[in-house]
Scaffold this active site. Structure first.
Site, PDB file in Angstrom:
ATOM      1  N   LYS A 176       0.861  -1.283  -0.055  1.00 43.92           N
ATOM      2  CA  LYS A 176       0.068  -0.110  -0.100  1.00 43.92           C
ATOM      3  C   LYS A 176       0.864   1.130  -0.011  1.00 43.92           C
ATOM      4  CE  LYS A 176      -2.519   3.444   1.840  1.00 43.92           C
ATOM      5  NZ  LYS A 176      -1.971   4.370   1.448  1.00 43.92           N
ATOM      6  N   GLU A 251       8.829   1.529  11.450  1.00 44.91           N
ATOM      7  CA  GLU A 251       9.700   2.492  11.203  1.00 44.91           C
ATOM      8  C   GLU A 251       9.196   3.938  11.240  1.00 44.91           C
ATOM      9  OE1 GLU A 251      12.660   1.796  10.830  1.00 44.91           O
ATOM     10  OE2 GLU A 251      12.587  -0.410  10.807  1.00 44.91           O
ATOM     11  N   CYS A 285      13.237  10.645   7.731  1.00 48.41           N
ATOM     12  CA  CYS A 285      13.136  10.349   9.276  1.00 48.41           C
ATOM     13  C   CYS A 285      14.410  10.463   9.855  1.00 48.41           C
ATOM     14  CB  CYS A 285      12.740   9.029   9.493  1.00 48.41           C
ATOM     15  SG  CYS A 285      13.643   7.687   8.269  1.00 48.41           S
ATOM     16  N   GLU A 383       9.573  16.098  15.351  1.00 52.31           N
ATOM     17  CA  GLU A 383      10.033  15.791  14.134  1.00 52.31           C
ATOM     18  C   GLU A 383       9.387  16.923  13.265  1.00 52.31           C
ATOM     19  OE1 GLU A 383       8.824  12.462  12.028  1.00 52.31           O
ATOM     20  OE2 GLU A 383      10.809  12.107  11.378  1.00 52.31           O
TER      21      GLU A 383
HETATM   22  P1  NAD Z   1       1.855   8.723   7.277  1.00 53.98           P
HETATM   23  O1  NAD Z   1       1.992   8.004   8.795  1.00 53.98           O
HETATM   24  O2  NAD Z   1       0.600   9.827   7.248  1.00 53.98           O
HETATM   25  O3  NAD Z   1       1.482   7.701   6.271  1.00 53.98           O
HETATM   26  C1  NAD Z   1       2.237   6.632   5.826  1.00 53.98           C
HETATM   27  C2  NAD Z   1       1.464   5.365   5.352  1.00 53.98           C
HETATM   28  O4  NAD Z   1       0.447   5.113   6.200  1.00 53.98           O
HETATM   29  C3  NAD Z   1       0.718   5.965   4.081  1.00 53.98           C
HETATM   30  O5  NAD Z   1       0.938   4.850   3.120  1.00 53.98           O
HETATM   31  C4  NAD Z   1      -0.697   6.336   4.468  1.00 53.98           C
HETATM   32  O6  NAD Z   1      -1.498   6.294   3.425  1.00 53.98           O
HETATM   33  C5  NAD Z   1      -0.869   5.102   5.371  1.00 53.98           C
HETATM   34  N1  NAD Z   1      -1.819   5.245   6.372  1.00 53.98           N
HETATM   35  C6  NAD Z   1      -2.438   6.558   6.803  1.00 53.98           C
HETATM   36  N2  NAD Z   1      -3.651   6.440   7.782  1.00 53.98           N
HETATM   37  C7  NAD Z   1      -3.440   5.094   8.012  1.00 53.98           C
HETATM   38  C8  NAD Z   1      -3.865   4.010   8.925  1.00 53.98           C
HETATM   39  N3  NAD Z   1      -4.788   4.543   9.582  1.00 53.98           N
HETATM   40  N4  NAD Z   1      -4.023   2.583   8.823  1.00 53.98           N
HETATM   41  C9  NAD Z   1      -2.698   2.146   8.020  1.00 53.98           C
HETATM   42  N5  NAD Z   1      -2.262   2.973   7.359  1.00 53.98           N
HETATM   43  C10 NAD Z   1      -2.436   4.329   7.112  1.00 53.98           C
HETATM   44  O7  NAD Z   1       3.344   9.277   7.118  1.00 53.98           O
HETATM   45  P2  NAD Z   1       3.592  10.087   5.802  1.00 53.98           P
HETATM   46  O8  NAD Z   1       3.227  11.608   5.953  1.00 53.98           O
HETATM   47  O9  NAD Z   1       3.594   9.416   4.662  1.00 53.98           O
HETATM   48  O10 NAD Z   1       5.232   9.956   6.037  1.00 53.98           O
HETATM   49  C11 NAD Z   1       6.070  10.790   6.918  1.00 53.98           C
HETATM   50  C12 NAD Z   1       6.317  10.110   8.187  1.00 53.98           C
HETATM   51  O11 NAD Z   1       7.029   8.982   8.039  1.00 53.98           O
HETATM   52  C13 NAD Z   1       7.203  10.730   9.117  1.00 53.98           C
HETATM   53  O12 NAD Z   1       6.819  10.877  10.515  1.00 53.98           O
HETATM   54  C14 NAD Z   1       8.710  10.106   8.896  1.00 53.98           C
HETATM   55  O13 NAD Z   1       9.424  10.301  10.122  1.00 53.98           O
HETATM   56  C15 NAD Z   1       8.305   8.645   8.729  1.00 53.98           C
HETATM   57  N6  NAD Z   1       9.387   7.907   8.308  1.00 53.98           N
HETATM   58  C16 NAD Z   1      10.131   7.097   8.768  1.00 53.98           C
HETATM   59  C17 NAD Z   1      10.827   6.171   8.234  1.00 53.98           C
HETATM   60  C18 NAD Z   1      11.765   5.434   9.087  1.00 53.98           C
HETATM   61  O14 NAD Z   1      12.622   4.434   8.502  1.00 53.98           O
HETATM   62  N7  NAD Z   1      11.822   5.599  10.278  1.00 53.98           N
HETATM   63  C19 NAD Z   1      11.361   6.436   6.829  1.00 53.98           C
HETATM   64  C20 NAD Z   1      10.452   7.392   6.355  1.00 53.98           C
HETATM   65  C21 NAD Z   1       9.520   8.220   6.762  1.00 53.98           C
END
Ligand code: NAD
Length: 481
Positions: A176, A251, A285, A383
């Site tokens: 997804k 992550e 991140c 963050e």
């Molecule tokens: P997000 O949490 O909004 O979304 C991530 C994914 O989850 C998307 O595909 C989204 O559609 C999905 N999603 C949203 N609501 C959901 C739910 N209720 N249930 C299941 N899935 C759902 O994050 P984002 O804005 O896409 O990305 C930014 C975040 O990602 C930042 O906080 C960053 O730190 C984190 N990140 C972490 C790493 C790591 O390796 N630690 C790497 C990249 C990004």
């Protein structure tokens, strides 16, 4: 504008009944594609397909699975130029960043293809017991059909980090992507399909997170969720998975430190601080957005860092950018809100990136540098996921370590210093999953990725990335006839 199918189930591309996703070029604000998204029903069909395909894929010899991973690596390589262009268009990444992303995808598929070829981490091993009357062995078995949920900041890379080890382990997959960047994953899945992955082994459902993502997390056929994204959603994933004791790897976010020791080379420190804070417009991140500088170097450092930050060329990828836009208008507004908050908290703005937000062409904010923030301030602790760095001085190594560890997160850290023994001593004290010493943020598929504390649970990449998709089974047999 043609509607692109955003659903691939059982080897067939199809349109979905969910919301249509608009893909926007963040460097121009223009809609570049529309993708037909799925809904909970599409997740159900995809999860069932993954479950049906699981027994045969699990029994496929690891060597054969590895050949398919190798074919994907070669196909990504062959399509390198097209995929680089797509990353530039979908994320506004400068060319050199998009090239690194595609190279990372190739390296990850090659690494797990190598594991499959050699049986590393896949074949069982005998276990020595203290009683000769018994013989034992350990087997590493795929956990089952898995759900992979990825964000938008390194879309194809994050998917590869999950997909390659999951397939290597013998898991089938429902992937997804983020609703903001589905095109790169659609291309990756097409490549995997052309490489000859059997139907049902890899399924894709694009769509809105709260509906499609949540349905994937809750689906009883999905044995494990591997999630990368925000802490808020990660917590919701964990709560939902807990209801049926589904496995999770998370992550999540970070608020990482870059420590400049008093014997550091200042040019190197400035260069590493620039990359750590402003690569991918700070939407990492692993952004080292808390910069800690030894008091003796502090005045020189902040002057050079400010000048270097202001000199970065902020533009769209076609204009030879050194730093690109943020992913969306919403993200730009969120980061601008943080900058306002930093000012309200008494921070001193050394470099004000807000001037780039006035442009009409895309979602830009320039490199932004704060000093004089208290360690209780929101800017210091949360963050931001944008090009905003906070700089602070310290008096000795112990204070630098204490400041670095004073965070809810623990993803990475960078140390810049001249004495090997000393930098390694500091590294040993840091509560993070990965430390770079005098190095940019290079990532090899051989080293683990993941964090301490609220940065997540589990590790990706390396043998740990493979283990994340395996169950461990011991077989103990009596040697007696
Ligand atoms: P997000 O949490 O909004 O979304 C991530 C994914 O989850 C998307 O595909 C989204 O559609 C999905 N999603 C949203 N609501 C959901 C739910 N209720 N249930 C299941 N899935 C759902 O994050 P984002 O804005 O896409 O990305 C930014 C975040 O990602 C930042 O906080 C960053 O730190 C984190 N990140 C972490 C790493 C790591 O390796 N630690 C790497 C990249 C990004």
């Amino acid at each position: 504008m043609t509607l692109i199918d955003g659903i691939f189930i059982d080897g067939r591309w199809q349109a979905g009944n969910g919301a249509t996703l608009e893909v926007v070029d963040p460097a121009t604000g223009r809609v570049i594609a529309q993708v037909s998204g799925g809904d909970a029903a599409a997740i159900d069909t995809a999860a069932r397909a993954a479950k049906r395909a699981f027994p045969a894929w699990k029994r496929t010899p690891a060597r054969q699975r590895g050949e398919l991973l190798r074919a994907i690596a070669r196909a990504v390589e062959a399509e390198r130029e097209r995929l680089v262009a797509l990353q530039m268009q979908c994320n506004g990444k400068p060319r050199f960043e998009a090239e690194l992303d595609v190279g990372d995808v190739v390296a990850t598929f090659d690494y797990y293809a190598d594991c499959c070829a050699a049986g590393t981490g896949l074949s069982g091993n005998p276990v020595t017991l203290p009683d000769a009357a018994f013989a034992a062995s350990v087997r590493f078995e795929p956990v089952g059909p898995v759900g992979l949920i990825v964000p938008w900041n390194f879309p194809m890379v994050t998917s590869a980090w999950k997909l390659a080890p999951a397939l290597a382990a013998g898991c089938t997959v429902v992937l997804k992507p983020s609703e903001l960047t589905p095109l790169t994953e659609i291309e990756l899945v097409k490549i995997a399909q052309q490489a000859g992955l059997p139907d049902g082994v890899l399924n894709l459902v694009c769509g809105a997170g709260p509906e499609v993502g949540a349905a994937l997390v809750a689906h009883p056929a999905i044995a494990k969720l591997s999630f990368t994204g925000s802490n808020k959603v990660g917590q919701a994933v964990m709560v939902s998975a807990a209801e049926r004791v589904a496995r999770v790897s998370l992550e999540l976010g970070g608020k990482s430190a870059l420590i400049v020791l008093d014997d550091a080379d200042l040019d190197q420190a400035v260069s590493l601080a620039l990359g750590g804070a402003f690569f991918n417009a700070g939407q990492m991140c692993s952004a080292t957005s808390r910069i800690l500088v030894a008091r003796a170097l502090y005045p020189d450092f902040i002057e050079r860092f400010r000048a270097a930050a202001e000199a970065l060329k902020v533009a769209g990828p076609d204009a030879g950018a050194e730093m690109g836009p943020l992913i969306s208008r919403a993200q730009q507004q969120r980061v601008l809100g943080f900058i306002e908050q930093g000012l309200a908290e008494g921070g001193l703005l050394l470099s004000d990136g807000r001037r780039h937000a006035q442009r009409s062409d895309g979602y830009f904010i320039g490199p932004t540098v704060f000093t004089d923030l208290s360690t209780d301030s929101v800017l210091w602790r949360e963050e931001i996921f944008g090009p905003v760095a906070c700089v602070r001085s310290f008096s000795d190594d112990a204070e630098a370590i204490a400041l670095a560890n004073d965070s809810d997160f623990g993803l990475v850290a960078t140390i810049v210093g001249g004495d090997v023994g000393r930098t390694e001593q500091v590294a040993a004290e840091l509560e993070v999953g990965l430390v770079w010493i005098n190095s940019p943020q290079v990532i090899f598929p051989h080293t683990a990725w993941g964090g301490f504390k609220q940065s997540g649970i589990g590790r990706e990449l390396g043998p740990w990335g493979l283990r994340a998709f395996q169950e461990i089974k011991h077989v103990v047999a009596s040697a007696a006839p």
